[in-house]
Scaffold this motif. Sequence first.
Motif, PDB file in Angstrom:
ATOM      1  N   ASN A  51      12.325  69.084  37.099  1.00  0.00           N
ATOM      2  CA  ASN A  51      11.904  68.033  36.175  1.00  0.00           C
ATOM      3  C   ASN A  51      11.500  66.753  36.879  1.00  0.00           C
ATOM      4  OD1 ASN A  51      12.060  68.708  33.181  1.00  0.00           O
ATOM      5  ND2 ASN A  51      13.928  69.657  33.970  1.00  0.00           N
ATOM      6  N   PHE A 110       9.587  66.698  39.554  1.00  0.00           N
ATOM      7  CA  PHE A 110       8.163  66.914  39.823  1.00  0.00           C
ATOM      8  C   PHE A 110       7.345  66.972  38.532  1.00  0.00           C
ATOM      9  CE2 PHE A 110      10.022  68.449  43.826  1.00  0.00           C
ATOM     10  CZ  PHE A 110       9.246  67.721  44.725  1.00  0.00           C
ATOM     11  N   ARG A 111       7.946  67.491  37.454  1.00  0.00           N
ATOM     12  CA  ARG A 111       7.229  67.504  36.177  1.00  0.00           C
ATOM     13  C   ARG A 111       6.937  66.065  35.719  1.00  0.00           C
ATOM     14  NH1 ARG A 111       6.788  71.931  32.970  1.00  0.00           N
ATOM     15  NH2 ARG A 111       6.902  70.646  31.097  1.00  0.00           N
ATOM     16  N   ARG A 112       7.926  65.170  35.857  1.00  0.00           N
ATOM     17  CA  ARG A 112       7.697  63.769  35.476  1.00  0.00           C
ATOM     18  C   ARG A 112       6.592  63.145  36.323  1.00  0.00           C
ATOM     19  NH1 ARG A 112      13.360  63.706  35.244  1.00  0.00           N
ATOM     20  NH2 ARG A 112      13.473  62.688  37.282  1.00  0.00           N
ATOM     21  N   LYS A 113       6.590  63.445  37.623  1.00  0.00           N
ATOM     22  CA  LYS A 113       5.552  62.913  38.506  1.00  0.00           C
ATOM     23  C   LYS A 113       4.159  63.368  38.083  1.00  0.00           C
ATOM     24  CE  LYS A 113       8.075  60.650  41.534  1.00  0.00           C
ATOM     25  NZ  LYS A 113       7.935  59.179  41.715  1.00  0.00           N
ATOM     26  N   LEU A 114       4.100  64.573  37.526  1.00  0.00           N
ATOM     27  CA  LEU A 114       2.817  65.134  37.097  1.00  0.00           C
ATOM     28  C   LEU A 114       2.495  64.804  35.644  1.00  0.00           C
ATOM     29  CD1 LEU A 114       3.124  68.654  38.802  1.00  0.00           C
ATOM     30  CD2 LEU A 114       1.661  66.746  39.529  1.00  0.00           C
ATOM     31  N   GLY A 115       3.372  64.057  34.981  1.00  0.00           N
ATOM     32  CA  GLY A 115       3.103  63.635  33.612  1.00  0.00           C
ATOM     33  C   GLY A 115       3.509  64.626  32.545  1.00  0.00           C
ATOM     34  N   PHE A 116       4.330  65.630  32.915  1.00  0.00           N
ATOM     35  CA  PHE A 116       4.767  66.623  31.940  1.00  0.00           C
ATOM     36  C   PHE A 116       6.107  66.216  31.327  1.00  0.00           C
ATOM     37  CE2 PHE A 116       2.135  69.254  34.863  1.00  0.00           C
ATOM     38  CZ  PHE A 116       1.164  69.625  33.941  1.00  0.00           C
TER      39      PHE A 116
END
Length: 268
Positions: free
Chosen positions: A162, A164-170
């Motif tokens: 999560n 990396f997901r936040r970094k990618l805007g997910f």
Amino acid sequence: MATAISNIERVRPLHYRSIFISDVHLGFSGCSADYLLDFLRSTTCDYLYLVGDIIDIWQMKKKIHWPQVHNDVIRTLLGKAKYGTKIIYVPGNHDELLRDFDATVLGNLEIHNEYVHVTRNGQRFLVLHGDQFDGFIRHSKILSLLGSSLYEMLLGLNRVVNFFRRKLGFSYWSLANVLKQKVKHAVQYISNFEAALAYTAKQHNVDGLVAGHIHRAEISEIDDIIYCNCGDWVESCTALVEKNDGNLELLFWTETTATLKTHEARVA
């Protein structure tokens, strides 16, 4: 004209007749205390049910993790009791020491190993944590502790995913929930657990049952019994709420708060 928000009230604080939360696991590093604190500060209710595993005494015996936000959660809960909310604490297996205080009443805070809640529309719901129907918990404390350690490792991986997901805007995503849905034995375990609870509710001659323990939020009907599970505040950040008309629904707070923020920005 303001845009309507489906299934939730228009303005904070959101008021419900009753709120049920379980499996918070304060004292555990995987606890999503920030989301819970936001939820508690964004809602009011007449009745607040703490359906077990609120404080993770098991985990704290191994390693104490108690940041300020965990204190803030406790203070907010006590503040709600002080200002009129009736709080019913139904201990679980991780806070089972409190079961020795069954039927204790401390002002607006009560401790009960099980409790019957009556909704505004007259339906009766048995409230209990549910670990009594978990074979691992009943028959092997060692296996249950091993499962807890493996679960902690899974949550650590989930935090990395999560990040990396936040970094990618997910948005937030629960790896543990996906695995529960995909692994055959986990699905069968959940099914057996729910069926056992529904059978118990029938023996108590109630309309439904509210439980926690398995960290899987759900409202369904099993053999004419309304089965409700609050979910948790480790993976899914969910609460079961009774609306003012007596109907029950689930709130997935990470989704609800995002919707609220968007709406509030539009009407500001």
